[in-house]
Design a protein around this motif. Structure first.
Motif, short mmCIF file in Angstrom:
data_model
loop_
_atom_site.label_atom_id
_atom_site.label_comp_id
_atom_site.label_asym_id
_atom_site.label_seq_id
_atom_site.Cartn_x
_atom_site.Cartn_y
_atom_site.Cartn_z
N ALA A 291 21.05 10.25 4.54
CA ALA A 291 19.92 10.92 5.20
C ALA A 291 18.61 10.28 4.76
N PHE A 292 18.50 10.01 3.46
CA PHE A 292 17.30 9.33 2.96
C PHE A 292 17.17 7.96 3.65
N GLY A 293 18.27 7.22 3.67
CA GLY A 293 18.24 5.86 4.22
C GLY A 293 17.85 5.82 5.69
N ALA A 294 18.18 6.88 6.42
CA ALA A 294 17.92 6.88 7.86
C ALA A 294 16.60 7.57 8.22
N THR A 350 5.94 8.20 19.11
CA THR A 350 6.92 9.29 19.10
C THR A 350 7.60 9.39 20.47
N HIS A 351 6.81 9.20 21.49
CA HIS A 351 7.35 9.23 22.85
C HIS A 351 8.38 8.11 23.03
N ASP A 352 8.05 6.92 22.52
CA ASP A 352 8.97 5.77 22.64
C ASP A 352 10.27 6.03 21.88
N VAL A 353 10.13 6.63 20.70
CA VAL A 353 11.34 6.92 19.90
C VAL A 353 12.17 7.98 20.62
N PRO A 384 14.83 14.87 12.53
CA PRO A 384 15.82 13.84 12.22
C PRO A 384 16.99 13.98 13.19
N THR A 385 17.38 12.86 13.74
CA THR A 385 18.31 12.88 14.89
C THR A 385 19.49 11.95 14.65
N GLY A 403 12.13 4.99 14.01
CA GLY A 403 11.84 6.42 14.01
C GLY A 403 13.04 7.12 13.39
N PRO A 404 13.00 8.47 13.29
CA PRO A 404 14.07 9.19 12.58
C PRO A 404 15.33 9.38 13.44
N VAL A 405 15.84 8.28 13.94
CA VAL A 405 17.01 8.33 14.83
C VAL A 405 18.07 7.36 14.32
#
Ligand code: NAD
Length: 497
Positions: A291-294, A350-353, A384-385, A403-405
């Motif tokens: 989770a940290f890594g991503a 954020t929109h792009d992510v 986070p996704t 991003g967080p994906v």
């Protein structure tokens, strides 16, 4: 109360009281730029304008390069121990202004204040100290040559070094470049990302206060297309240190070829894998680190381990553990002083992510997250996704999302895991989890990445080189290897027989 236990209202009142100067810094002083153009520095945390940022142009780049050129002879001839003392004085001043630097970084980049006070600013100070201390501990070589002669091999600074840095770790990555470059005797013209110039501008002021001579460190603010390109094409810039995208790296190589063959070091993009074998002893720890890594830093990390490959036997158990662990990265008010992710760099990004999440949902499934949040009136916050159900050659597996994906994929055999992890144009980082020592060595050896972390994720330190293979670039930040970006060996033969 120490800085990290301050509550949101404290940080907000300190933010309100900050007098932020967005002017460039050239030849030891703040300057407005020859064309007096500005653009607002907007905080992603709440959309507020923080300062008017100088938009430098070509003429300003010429002025900064000329100042750095003038400063070079005296700075490079200074005893290394004196350069060390100046840089240590700067580190001490940064420490004294640590909360201010952290606040600027949070307001400008969206990172949580808990992170900037405990990681970004202390990290930048520790790297600066490390290179300051290294400055007077380097020696030359005395290679074997025929009798009657001596050959001295010394390490010489290159001259004027340009640095172009990104917005994800504005202060830290700037220090990764300027600390070894200045310690080695070069002077510098640094271009921060247009989104995040404020902490580095303040750093330059502190450098002058610490006694760095005028022209040794110059900061030119403005766009990549104008200011970055002017540095890349400049005939009097001897080397260019870059961190940013692979696409811009290509233009810099072309510019170097077209201009004066300036030396390049390129830290470009990444799409790193985290490979978890079923024999991993501590699966909850592996999930917490995954989770940290991503998701750390809103997933805006070049070495983010955003491809999570899990051996099929433990796939479902791991997915459940990861969902729990990811909750630590849920978006929260960046000024709260608590845990959680902050804002992404902008609403547009954020929109792009989010578009990647939509793509993942269409072609596969969203295993958790995916929602955008409004905090402080800004919509630059994303949960986070985790995506799944996508073929290993899907674009989500290959392209950098920043991003967080993250994407989860099951594998059966070691060979399959290695092939999948290496099936990318990038080669920045990778992680492996296993309790089998032989497998750890074997897989680490087979992974094409500049840094491989075994039973941890995204390990990094001042003493170890950081950089990539393949289209993640070349040259290394951190460690003594970084001096290779900013020095060249010089041989002096002395015939006496
Ligand atoms: P970017 O390449 O768009 O911008 C980086 C810097 O280059 C900025 O200062 C920008 O103004 C400048 N720039 C843009 N166009 C330019 C041009 N034509 N000529 C000269 N300079 C130009 O990258 P970004 O979106 O700011 O940052 C994200 C990227 O950085 C990601 O690809 C990420 O992987 C990469 N990155 C890599 C590392 C690493 O160590 N490998 C670390 C952090 C970020």
């Amino acid at each position: 109360m120490n800085s990290t236990t301050m509550i949101s209202s404290d940080w907000q009142s300190r933010a309100d009281a900050l007098a932020i100067d967005g002017r460039a810094f050239v030849d030891g002083r703040r300057v407005s730029g020859s064309e007096r153009l500005t653009r607002p520095a907007v905080s992603p945390i709440d959309g507020r304008a923080l300062a008017e940022l100088t938009s430098c142009g070509r003429a300003d780049v010429d002025t900064a390069v000329a100042a750095a050129r003038r400063a070079f002879p005296a700075w490079s001839r200074r005893a290394a121990v004196e350069r060390k003392e100046s840089l240590l004085a700067l580190a001490a001043l940064m420490e004294r202004h640590a909360d201010e630097l952290a606040l600027l970084e949070t307001l400008d980049s969206g990172k949580p204040i808990l992170q900037t006070t405990t990681v970004d600013v202390p990290g930048a100070i520790s790297t600066l100290r490390w290179y300051a201390e290294a400055a007077d501990k380097q020696g030359g070589e005395l290679p074997a040559v025929p009798s009657g002669a001596i050959a001295l091999v010394t390490r010489e600074p290159l001259g004027v070094v340009a640095a172009i840095v990104p917005w994800n770790f504005p202060l830290e990555i700037a220090v990764w470049k300027l600390a070894p470059a200045l310690a080695a005797g070069n002077t510098m013209v640094l271009k921060p990302a247009e989104q995040t110039s404020l902490s580095v501008l303040r750093l330059a002021e502190l450098a002058a206060e610490a006694g760095l001579p005028d022209g040794v460190l110059n900061i030119v603010t403005g766009s990549g297309r104008e200011v970055g390109a002017a540095l890349a094409n400049h005939m009097d810039v001897d080397a260019l240190a870059f961190t940013g995208s692979t696409a811009v790296s290509r233009t810099l190589l072309e510019a170097s070829a077209r201009s004066n063959l300036k030396r390049l070091s390129l830290e470009a993009g990444g799409k790193s894998s985290n490979v978890i074998f079923a024999d991993t002893a501590d699966l909850p720890l592996a999930a917490a680190k995954a989770a940290f890594g991503a998701f750390y830093n809103q997933g805006q990390v070049c070495s983010a381990n955003s491809r999570i490959l899990v051996q099929r036997q433990v796939h479902d158990e791991f997915a459940a553990l990861l969902a729990d662990a990811a909750s630590a990265y849920a978006p929260a008010d960046p000024l709260s002083g608590g845990e959680g992710n902050g804002a992404l760099i902008s609403s547009t990004h954020t929109h792009d992510v989010e578009a990647w999440v939509t793509r993942g949902r269409t072609d596969g499934e969203v295993l958790f997250g995916g929602g955008r949040r409004i905090i402080r009136g800004s919509d630059a916050y994303l949960e986070p996704t985790l995506l799944g159900g996508l073929s290993a050659d899907h674009a989500v597996h290959r392209e950098e999302i920043f991003g967080p994906v993250a994407v989860l994929h099951a594998f059966d055999t070691e060979a399959e895991a290695v092939a999948m992890a290496n099936a990318t144009d990038y080669g920045l980082a990778a992680s492996v989890w296993t309790s089998d020592l032989s497998r750890a060595h074997r897989v680490a050896g087979d992974l094409l990445a500049g840094t491989v972390s075994v039973n941890t994720v995204d390990a990094l330190g001042n003493t170890t080189p950081f950089g990539g293979f393949k289209q993640s670039g070349f040259g290394r930040d951190l460690s003594l290897h970084a001096f290779d970006n900013y020095t060249a060996p010089k041989t002096t033969w002395i015939q006496f027989g």
